[in-house]
Design a protein around this motif. Structure first.
Motif, mmCIF file in Angstrom:
data_model
loop_
_atom_site.group_PDB
_atom_site.id
_atom_site.type_symbol
_atom_site.label_atom_id
_atom_site.label_comp_id
_atom_site.label_asym_id
_atom_site.label_seq_id
_atom_site.Cartn_x
_atom_site.Cartn_y
_atom_site.Cartn_z
ATOM 1 N N CYS A 49 0.856 -1.186 0.000
ATOM 2 C CA CYS A 49 0.000 0.000 0.000
ATOM 3 C C CYS A 49 0.888 1.229 0.000
ATOM 4 N N ASN A 50 0.359 2.336 -0.452
ATOM 5 C CA ASN A 50 1.092 3.591 -0.525
ATOM 6 C C ASN A 50 0.341 4.670 0.239
ATOM 7 N N THR A 51 1.081 5.488 0.954
ATOM 8 C CA THR A 51 0.520 6.616 1.693
ATOM 9 C C THR A 51 1.080 7.904 1.116
ATOM 10 N N PRO A 52 0.248 8.806 0.623
ATOM 11 C CA PRO A 52 0.762 10.049 0.044
ATOM 12 C C PRO A 52 1.339 10.962 1.127
ATOM 13 N N ALA A 53 2.367 11.701 0.740
ATOM 14 C CA ALA A 53 2.999 12.659 1.651
ATOM 15 C C ALA A 53 2.184 13.941 1.643
ATOM 16 N N LEU A 54 1.552 14.247 2.789
ATOM 17 C CA LEU A 54 0.737 15.454 2.896
ATOM 18 C C LEU A 54 1.507 16.628 3.464
ATOM 19 N N ASN A 55 2.438 16.351 4.363
ATOM 20 C CA ASN A 55 3.234 17.403 4.992
ATOM 21 C C ASN A 55 4.710 17.058 4.840
ATOM 22 N N GLY A 56 5.531 18.071 4.955
ATOM 23 C CA GLY A 56 6.970 17.853 4.860
ATOM 24 C C GLY A 56 7.479 18.069 3.451
ATOM 25 N N ALA A 57 8.744 18.407 3.368
ATOM 26 C CA ALA A 57 9.360 18.669 2.082
ATOM 27 C C ALA A 57 9.628 17.372 1.342
ATOM 28 N N PRO A 58 9.399 17.320 0.023
ATOM 29 C CA PRO A 58 9.703 16.106 -0.732
ATOM 30 C C PRO A 58 11.206 15.918 -0.862
ATOM 31 N N GLY A 59 11.588 14.716 -1.186
ATOM 32 C CA GLY A 59 13.004 14.426 -1.346
ATOM 33 C C GLY A 59 13.374 13.095 -0.730
ATOM 34 N N PHE A 60 14.640 12.990 -0.355
ATOM 35 C CA PHE A 60 15.150 11.715 0.144
ATOM 36 C C PHE A 60 14.501 11.328 1.470
ATOM 37 N N ILE A 61 14.295 12.300 2.370
ATOM 38 C CA ILE A 61 13.698 11.987 3.674
ATOM 39 C C ILE A 61 12.290 11.446 3.492
ATOM 40 N N CYS A 62 11.524 12.069 2.622
ATOM 41 C CA CYS A 62 10.150 11.612 2.370
ATOM 42 C C CYS A 62 10.161 10.198 1.793
ATOM 43 N N TRP A 63 11.061 9.933 0.868
ATOM 44 C CA TRP A 63 11.143 8.590 0.272
ATOM 45 C C TRP A 63 11.607 7.551 1.293
ATOM 46 N N ALA A 85 -6.765 9.717 -10.060
ATOM 47 C CA ALA A 85 -6.025 9.251 -11.236
ATOM 48 C C ALA A 85 -5.098 8.098 -10.883
ATOM 49 N N TYR A 86 -4.508 8.150 -9.678
ATOM 50 C CA TYR A 86 -3.636 7.052 -9.240
ATOM 51 C C TYR A 86 -4.436 5.758 -9.043
ATOM 52 N N SER A 87 -5.623 5.860 -8.437
ATOM 53 C CA SER A 87 -6.426 4.669 -8.152
ATOM 54 C C SER A 87 -7.065 4.091 -9.412
ATOM 55 N N SER A 88 -7.156 4.882 -10.467
ATOM 56 C CA SER A 88 -7.761 4.360 -11.702
ATOM 57 C C SER A 88 -6.884 3.320 -12.380
ATOM 58 N N HIS A 89 -5.585 3.301 -12.094
ATOM 59 C CA HIS A 89 -4.686 2.303 -12.659
ATOM 60 C C HIS A 89 -4.682 1.088 -11.738
ATOM 61 N N ARG A 90 -5.147 -0.020 -12.244
ATOM 62 C CA ARG A 90 -5.290 -1.218 -11.409
ATOM 63 C C ARG A 90 -3.944 -1.794 -10.995
ATOM 64 N N GLY A 91 -2.879 -1.443 -11.685
ATOM 65 C CA GLY A 91 -1.578 -1.984 -11.320
ATOM 66 C C GLY A 91 -0.953 -1.317 -10.114
ATOM 67 N N ASN A 92 -1.465 -0.177 -9.704
ATOM 68 C CA ASN A 92 -0.909 0.519 -8.544
ATOM 69 C C ASN A 92 -1.402 -0.117 -7.246
ATOM 70 N N PRO A 93 -0.570 -0.137 -6.221
ATOM 71 C CA PRO A 93 -1.020 -0.664 -4.916
ATOM 72 C C PRO A 93 -2.131 0.196 -4.336
ATOM 73 N N PRO A 94 -2.907 -0.339 -3.397
ATOM 74 C CA PRO A 94 -3.971 0.458 -2.766
ATOM 75 C C PRO A 94 -3.406 1.621 -1.973
ATOM 76 N N LEU A 95 -4.287 2.562 -1.703
ATOM 77 C CA LEU A 95 -3.922 3.728 -0.900
ATOM 78 C C LEU A 95 -4.212 3.454 0.571
ATOM 79 N N LEU A 96 -3.316 3.880 1.438
ATOM 80 C CA LEU A 96 -3.524 3.835 2.885
ATOM 81 C C LEU A 96 -3.595 5.266 3.381
ATOM 82 N N LEU A 97 -4.759 5.677 3.877
ATOM 83 C CA LEU A 97 -4.991 7.059 4.277
ATOM 84 C C LEU A 97 -5.359 7.123 5.751
ATOM 85 N N PHE A 98 -4.961 8.234 6.366
ATOM 86 C CA PHE A 98 -5.261 8.492 7.778
ATOM 87 C C PHE A 98 -6.111 9.764 7.859
#
Length: 358
Positions: A49-63, A85-98
């Motif tokens: 599953c993937n969790t989108p980064a909502l806060n914090g600067a992108p880059g190596f730390i986020c990854w 758009a991400y969820s429309s592609h069936r090959g992508n893992p599900p989203l994990l949201l808080f």
């Protein structure tokens, strides 16, 4: 994933799941309560599953923390469109949201769920997460993720319990807010906690107040000003003595004291309330002369000396208030005998107490 899970167990990070067969492979959005800064990493040990980064600067730390970068820095509407758009592609893992958008200790209640995670798809699967750790709390409100990581490595073990719940579809013509509230109630019942209406913004505001209070001279842990001599008591600057605009509770308490003691300046009441946080204690301090003040009076009266003693404070309090019945009229002159001054002080205190009770 199995190798990483074994490595985490060696480090003292145990992950257990109940009823893994309830996990629906067709669901594209998982909804979980937020307890620690590493909840998404723990659930990633069980399923992709993937969790989108909502806060914090992108880059190596986020990854390195395991977040997914979407490249969206705009509004929540743009984020929702990107996740759709991400969820429309069936090959992508599900989203994990808080939806809570802020971590809690998971023992008292759930923060109010935001509605945007429930506007992505019409079917979500709740995930109940509980964390246990010996002796030390699993989450501190104002600590950074680095501090939490060091404590996780320091303690002997931390147990994450993941419980999969049946998927929840959206009802016909159900709004995203109602959908979020319904899932929040289900998760709260599963966890055995309260479903609150407090938001992540309320938590942030509460932490700002705590930090502001800790910087004041009358913060907890310091010697209270009432126990210091009057000569050694520091003067509060006007920027600290005033009440913050958002502190509605302190303002309401000050108004209650002002109704009982209208002759006491409001600023003096606020300063003492910031120390005591109790209306009754503040009234007692003002009546017994522990807090010196110049009375507010609508009609001109006799000029009084500076209230440097409790006798002068109590005397000025009576003269600034309405007339109260007493056994004999209070003297307006400073008596020469200590006995007479003491009797006059007691008489004025009784009169103030009677007035306050009425």
């Amino acid at each position: 994933r199995f190798i990483v899970r074994v490595m985490c167990s060696v480090l003292g990070l145990f992950v257990r799941q109940s009823d893994p067969r309830l996990r629906d492979v067709n669901v594209r959005v998982y909804i979980a309560n937020h307890v620690t800064q590493f909840d998404h990493n723990v659930i990633n040990l069980l399923t992709s599953c993937n969790t989108p980064a909502l806060n914090g600067a992108p880059g190596f730390i986020c990854w390195s923390r395991g977040f997914m970068e979407l490249g969206v820095t705009g509004s929540r509407a743009e984020l929702v469109d990107s996740l759709k758009a991400y969820s429309s592609h069936r090959g992508n893992p599900p989203l994990l949201l808080f939806p809570e958008e802020a971590a809690t200790n998971g023992r008292a209640g759930l923060l109010r769920f935001s509605s945007w995670p429930f506007s992505i798809l019409d079917v979500v699967q709740p995930v109940a997460l509980q964390v246990q750790r010996p002796l030390i709390t699993v989450s501190v409100a104002d600590s950074s993720w680095i501090t939490e990581l060091l404590w996780t490595f320091f303690v002997p073990f931390t147990v994450y319990q993941v419980r999969w719940m049946p998927s929840v579809p959206r009802r016909a013509e159900e709004l995203s807010e109602d959908f979020a509230l319904r899932v929040q109630e289900l998760l709260a019942m599963e966890l055995g906690v309260v479903s609150t209406r407090l938001t992540a913004a309320d938590k942030t505001e509460h932490m700002k107040r705590l930090r502001h209070t800790s910087l004041l001279p009358f913060a907890p842990g310091r010697r209270p000003a009432s126990s210091q001599p009057l000569a050694a008591r520091p003067r509060m600057p006007s920027s600290l003595t005033g009440v913050a605009p958002e502190d509605v509770r302190l303002t309401a308490m000050a108004q209650r004291v002002k109704e009982v003691l209208p002759h006491v300046p409001l600023e003096v009441i606020r300063i003492d309330l910031a120390q005591t946080s109790c209306v009754d204690t503040t009234i007692a301090n003002l009546l017994e002369g522990r807090v010196p003040f110049f009375p507010e009076s609508k009609e001109a009266g006799t000029d009084l000396p500076a209230p440097s003693t409790s006798q002068a404070a109590a005397a000025s309090g009576v003269q600034g208030s309405v007339a109260v019945p007493s056994s004999k009229p209070a003297t307006k002159q400073f008596a020469k005998s200590p006995v007479e001054r003491h009797l006059s002080l007691q008489e004025r205190k009784r009169a103030l107490y009677d007035y306050a009770r009425r």
